[in-house]
Scaffold this active site. Structure first.
Site, PDB file in Angstrom:
ATOM      1  N   ASP A  13       0.810  -1.225   0.000  1.00 16.07           N
ATOM      2  CA  ASP A  13       0.000   0.000   0.000  1.00 16.07           C
ATOM      3  C   ASP A  13       0.842   1.274   0.000  1.00 16.07           C
ATOM      4  OD1 ASP A  13      -2.251  -1.637   0.102  1.00 16.07           O
ATOM      5  OD2 ASP A  13      -2.260  -1.644   2.293  1.00 16.07           O
ATOM      6  N   LYS A  16       1.909   2.016  -5.137  1.00 17.36           N
ATOM      7  CA  LYS A  16       2.472   1.445  -6.380  1.00 17.36           C
ATOM      8  C   LYS A  16       1.561   1.727  -7.584  1.00 17.36           C
ATOM      9  CE  LYS A  16       2.431  -2.521  -4.309  1.00 17.36           C
ATOM     10  NZ  LYS A  16       2.112  -2.091  -2.948  1.00 17.36           N
ATOM     11  N   GLY A  40      -4.571  -4.259  -3.765  1.00 17.74           N
ATOM     12  CA  GLY A  40      -5.533  -3.219  -4.112  1.00 17.74           C
ATOM     13  C   GLY A  40      -4.731  -1.995  -4.509  1.00 17.74           C
ATOM     14  N   HIS A  41      -4.700  -1.686  -5.786  1.00 22.41           N
ATOM     15  CA  HIS A  41      -3.875  -0.586  -6.293  1.00 22.41           C
ATOM     16  C   HIS A  41      -4.785   0.546  -6.772  1.00 22.41           C
ATOM     17  CE1 HIS A  41      -0.278  -3.490  -7.167  1.00 22.41           C
ATOM     18  NE2 HIS A  41      -0.686  -3.518  -5.912  1.00 22.41           N
ATOM     19  N   GLN A 224       2.078  -5.994  -3.181  1.00 20.24           N
ATOM     20  CA  GLN A 224       2.580  -6.062  -1.807  1.00 20.24           C
ATOM     21  C   GLN A 224       3.903  -5.289  -1.670  1.00 20.24           C
ATOM     22  OE1 GLN A 224       1.503  -9.538  -3.128  1.00 20.24           O
ATOM     23  NE2 GLN A 224      -0.460  -8.620  -2.699  1.00 20.24           N
TER      24      GLN A 224
HETATM   25  P1  GDP Z   1      -0.711   0.301  -3.572  1.00 17.04           P
HETATM   26  O1  GDP Z   1      -1.327  -0.955  -3.086  1.00 17.04           O
HETATM   27  O2  GDP Z   1       0.761   0.373  -3.316  1.00 17.04           O
HETATM   28  O3  GDP Z   1      -1.030   0.617  -5.007  1.00 17.04           O
HETATM   29  O4  GDP Z   1      -1.364   1.476  -2.696  1.00 17.04           O
HETATM   30  P2  GDP Z   1      -2.930   1.637  -2.309  1.00 17.04           P
HETATM   31  O5  GDP Z   1      -3.661   2.122  -3.502  1.00 17.04           O
HETATM   32  O6  GDP Z   1      -3.433   0.418  -1.631  1.00 17.04           O
HETATM   33  O7  GDP Z   1      -2.838   2.735  -1.183  1.00 17.04           O
HETATM   34  C1  GDP Z   1      -2.300   3.992  -1.420  1.00 17.04           C
HETATM   35  C2  GDP Z   1      -3.380   5.042  -1.091  1.00 17.04           C
HETATM   36  O8  GDP Z   1      -2.766   6.319  -0.997  1.00 17.04           O
HETATM   37  C3  GDP Z   1      -4.421   5.169  -2.188  1.00 17.04           C
HETATM   38  O9  GDP Z   1      -5.637   5.558  -1.603  1.00 17.04           O
HETATM   39  C4  GDP Z   1      -3.880   6.312  -3.056  1.00 17.04           C
HETATM   40  O10 GDP Z   1      -4.891   6.997  -3.778  1.00 17.04           O
HETATM   41  C5  GDP Z   1      -3.259   7.189  -2.010  1.00 17.04           C
HETATM   42  N1  GDP Z   1      -2.079   7.975  -2.447  1.00 17.04           N
HETATM   43  C6  GDP Z   1      -1.087   7.591  -3.278  1.00 17.04           C
HETATM   44  N2  GDP Z   1      -0.126   8.557  -3.340  1.00 17.04           N
HETATM   45  C7  GDP Z   1      -0.560   9.555  -2.526  1.00 17.04           C
HETATM   46  C8  GDP Z   1       0.009  10.809  -2.143  1.00 17.04           C
HETATM   47  O11 GDP Z   1       1.104  11.204  -2.545  1.00 17.04           O
HETATM   48  N3  GDP Z   1      -0.723  11.572  -1.248  1.00 17.04           N
HETATM   49  C9  GDP Z   1      -1.933  11.156  -0.759  1.00 17.04           C
HETATM   50  N4  GDP Z   1      -2.557  11.944   0.107  1.00 17.04           N
HETATM   51  N5  GDP Z   1      -2.477   9.978  -1.100  1.00 17.04           N
HETATM   52  C10 GDP Z   1      -1.790   9.189  -1.964  1.00 17.04           C
HETATM   53  P1  IMO Z   2      -0.883  -4.184  -2.222  1.00 18.17           P
HETATM   54  O1  IMO Z   2      -0.431  -4.749  -3.546  1.00 18.17           O
HETATM   55  C1  IMO Z   2      -0.977  -4.569   2.111  1.00 18.17           C
HETATM   56  C2  IMO Z   2      -1.018  -8.643   3.725  1.00 18.17           C
HETATM   57  C3  IMO Z   2      -2.257  -9.105   4.479  1.00 18.17           C
HETATM   58  C4  IMO Z   2      -1.607 -10.051   5.477  1.00 18.17           C
HETATM   59  C5  IMO Z   2      -0.508 -10.710   4.656  1.00 18.17           C
HETATM   60  C6  IMO Z   2      -0.892 -12.070   4.077  1.00 18.17           C
HETATM   61  O2  IMO Z   2      -2.172  -3.450  -2.299  1.00 18.17           O
HETATM   62  O3  IMO Z   2       0.212  -3.416  -1.587  1.00 18.17           O
HETATM   63  P2  IMO Z   2      -2.483 -12.767   2.061  1.00 18.17           P
HETATM   64  O4  IMO Z   2      -3.933 -12.545   1.836  1.00 18.17           O
HETATM   65  O5  IMO Z   2      -1.610 -12.213   0.986  1.00 18.17           O
HETATM   66  O6  IMO Z   2      -2.148 -14.206   2.351  1.00 18.17           O
HETATM   67  O7  IMO Z   2      -2.152 -11.970   3.418  1.00 18.17           O
HETATM   68  O8  IMO Z   2      -0.218  -9.823   3.595  1.00 18.17           O
HETATM   69  N1  IMO Z   2      -1.265  -8.139   2.358  1.00 18.17           N
HETATM   70  C7  IMO Z   2      -1.203  -6.833   2.016  1.00 18.17           C
HETATM   71  N2  IMO Z   2      -1.015  -5.733   2.776  1.00 18.17           N
HETATM   72  N3  IMO Z   2      -1.076  -4.448   0.776  1.00 18.17           N
HETATM   73  C8  IMO Z   2      -1.248  -5.538  -0.003  1.00 18.17           C
HETATM   74  O9  IMO Z   2      -1.215  -5.484  -1.349  1.00 18.17           O
HETATM   75  C9  IMO Z   2      -1.362  -6.808   0.618  1.00 18.17           C
HETATM   76  N4  IMO Z   2      -1.545  -8.069   0.165  1.00 18.17           N
HETATM   77  C10 IMO Z   2      -1.479  -8.863   1.239  1.00 18.17           C
HETATM   78  O10 IMO Z   2      -2.899  -8.008   5.103  1.00 18.17           O
HETATM   79  O11 IMO Z   2      -0.979  -9.317   6.503  1.00 18.17           O
HETATM   80 MG    MG Z   3      -2.876  -1.606  -1.834  1.00 19.34          MG
END
Ligand code: GDP
Ligand code: IMO
Ligand code: MG
Length: 425
Positions: A13, A16, A40-41, A224
């Protein structure tokens, strides 16, 4: 011939999705190389907020080819729902553009049931998985008994194989006192998924190989992050795939020498979802504030993310394991308004210091180490409209410089908001 790999440097999270979207405009292919719909991206651009679980984050650029690679575990049900959601906003996810590697592995509902049953049986020791069946599917892959996406090219035979696997899983579920799933229902549903997805199947390694040969730019999108990596993360509180840059070559099927650029995505602070060690975790008011301002709730499960200070030994570890060329720093805007900031710069145990993240001996050993902090002044100003690094407040610039000095990696992108344009360079 140029592959760029984008990986998470913390516990996932990091942002990416938005970083891949930012790079995708000048690329030809975006390919996911690991994980499944546990990811979840988020991409915020062109008036949309897209939460992507399996479809690569370049989807808003119509010129791109999108590949779900061999290293991915695929829940066809969730993929089809995601494709339909994307279609409804007018983006193309047809077979001429969205490709699925025949070697990707298939998740069955019984994998999900086993994931949930195992977590429930662990009680306090649970990993806190996303319950998407990720671990059980990779386990079946390692046992060499799982179904691969390529088998969907013959939906009738595929449905037969699904029945066999579900029956086998039902026997395992009985050991957890979980009701069996209907073999007929599951196999009928999977026959339908196969009919829908078969036109998307390709030899992913050939696709990537030919693209690199032709001089195309391929973005390899990791899911991840380093500390959830099966080998190098905080085992056993990890996911079941290779989340690091090396995972791009095994997960897509090309050679390591073809990687021209490795970009690590680091959040300006640290978060983690699920159980497991988190040395710089903030359990009080400051952690709550970061969670609220940063909207730190899971993209996949909605769970509140645990929040803490930035841990630079982790970023340094990520630089080593991934061979990072660059860092994309995200969510710097979330720290605005905090009077004082802390950053972990080393670890200490029994009076001795180390400057690396002591991960290899596992979660229990890690608990014996204490982070060593450096204190820094915060900044007041809202920075979300700033587009040039030199225009950031002094304290924010110092914060960014400390990360570069400590990690040895240049920061080439600073996220100051979730939108595509909200970055300082
Ligand atoms: P990922 O799994 O690495 O793709 O990241 P996620 O999408 O799960 O979580 C990142 C969250 O931060 C999302 O809600 C993005 O919209 C938000 N986000 C990403 N970059 C920024 C930033 O520079 N500032 C803020 N405030 N939010 C951001
Ligand atoms: P993105 O790509 C954050 C965490 C779960 C748990 C561990 C194992 O959005 O960054 P799993 O279901 O993979 O067997 O769970 O990994 N986890 C993540 N945490 N971002 C993710 O993906 C994750 N995918 C799995 O919360 O701790
Ligand atoms: Mg994510």
């Amino acid at each position: 011939m140029a592959a760029t790999v984008v990986v998470g440097t913390q516990w996932g999270d990091e942002g990416k999705g938005r970083v891949v979207d930012g790079l995708a405009g000048s690329a030809d292919i975006v390919a996911r190389f690991n994980g499944g719909d546990n990811a979840g991206h988020t991409v915020v651009a062109e008036g949309h907020t897209l939460k992507l679980h399996l479809v690569p984050s370049g989807v808003l650029y119509s010129h791109l080819t999108l590949l779900i690679g061999a290293g991915v575990v695929l829940n066809p049900d969730r993929l089809i729902a995601e494709m339909d959601r994307i279609l409804s906003i007018g983006a193309d996810v047809g077979p001429s553009r969205l490709k699925i590697s025949a070697a990707a592995h298939v998740i069955l509902p019984t994998h999900r049931a086993m994931d949930g049953a195992r977590e429930a049986s662990l009680g306090d020791e649970a990993i806190g998985t996303t319950k998407r069946g990720i671990g059980p599917t990779y386990a079946d892959k390692a046992k060499r008994v799982n179904l691969r996406a390529g088998e969907m090219s013959d939906p009738v035979q595929f449905a037969r194989r699904v029945s066999e696997r579900v029956a086998d899983h039902n026997r395992r579920l009985a050991q957890f006192d979980v009701e069996p799933l209907s073999v007929d229902q599951v196999s009928r549903a999977y026959r339908g998924y196969a009919e829908r997805l078969a036109p998307h199947l390709v030899d992913g390694s050939v696709l990537i190989g030919e693209a690199l040969e032709a001089g195309d730019t391929v973005i390899c999108e990791g899911a991840q992050g380093l500390l959830l990596d099966l080998d190098h993360g905080t085992y056993p509180f990890v996911t079941s795939s290779s989340t690091i840059a090396g995972g791009a070559t095994t997960g897509l099927g090309f050679g390591p020498k073809q990687i021209a650029r490795v970009v690590g995505v680091a959040k300006a602070y640290t978060t983690r979802v699920g159980q497991g060690p988190f040395p710089t975790e903030l359990l009080g008011e400051t952690g709550d504030r970061i969670r609220e301002v940063g909207d730190e709730f899971g993209t996949t499960t909605g769970r509140p993310r645990r929040c803490g200070w930035l841990d630079l030994p982790i970023v340094r570890y990520a630089a080593r394991v991934n061979g990072l060329d660059e860092l994309a720093l995200t969510k710097l805007d979330v720290l605005s308004g905090l009077e004082n900031l802390r950053v972990a710069v080393a670890y200490a145990r029994d009076g001795s210091h180390v400057d690396y993240f002591p991960a290899e001996f596992g979660a229990q050993s890690l608990a014996q180490w204490e982070p060593v902090y450096e204190d820094l002044p915060g900044w007041e100003a809202d920075i979300s409209d700033i587009r040039r690094r030199e225009h950031l407040p002094r304290a924010a610039r110092d914060y960014v410089s400390l990360i570069e000095d400590c990690s040895g990696v240049p920061i080439t992108f600073i996220g100051v908001g979730p939108g595509r344009e909200q970055a300082a360079v």
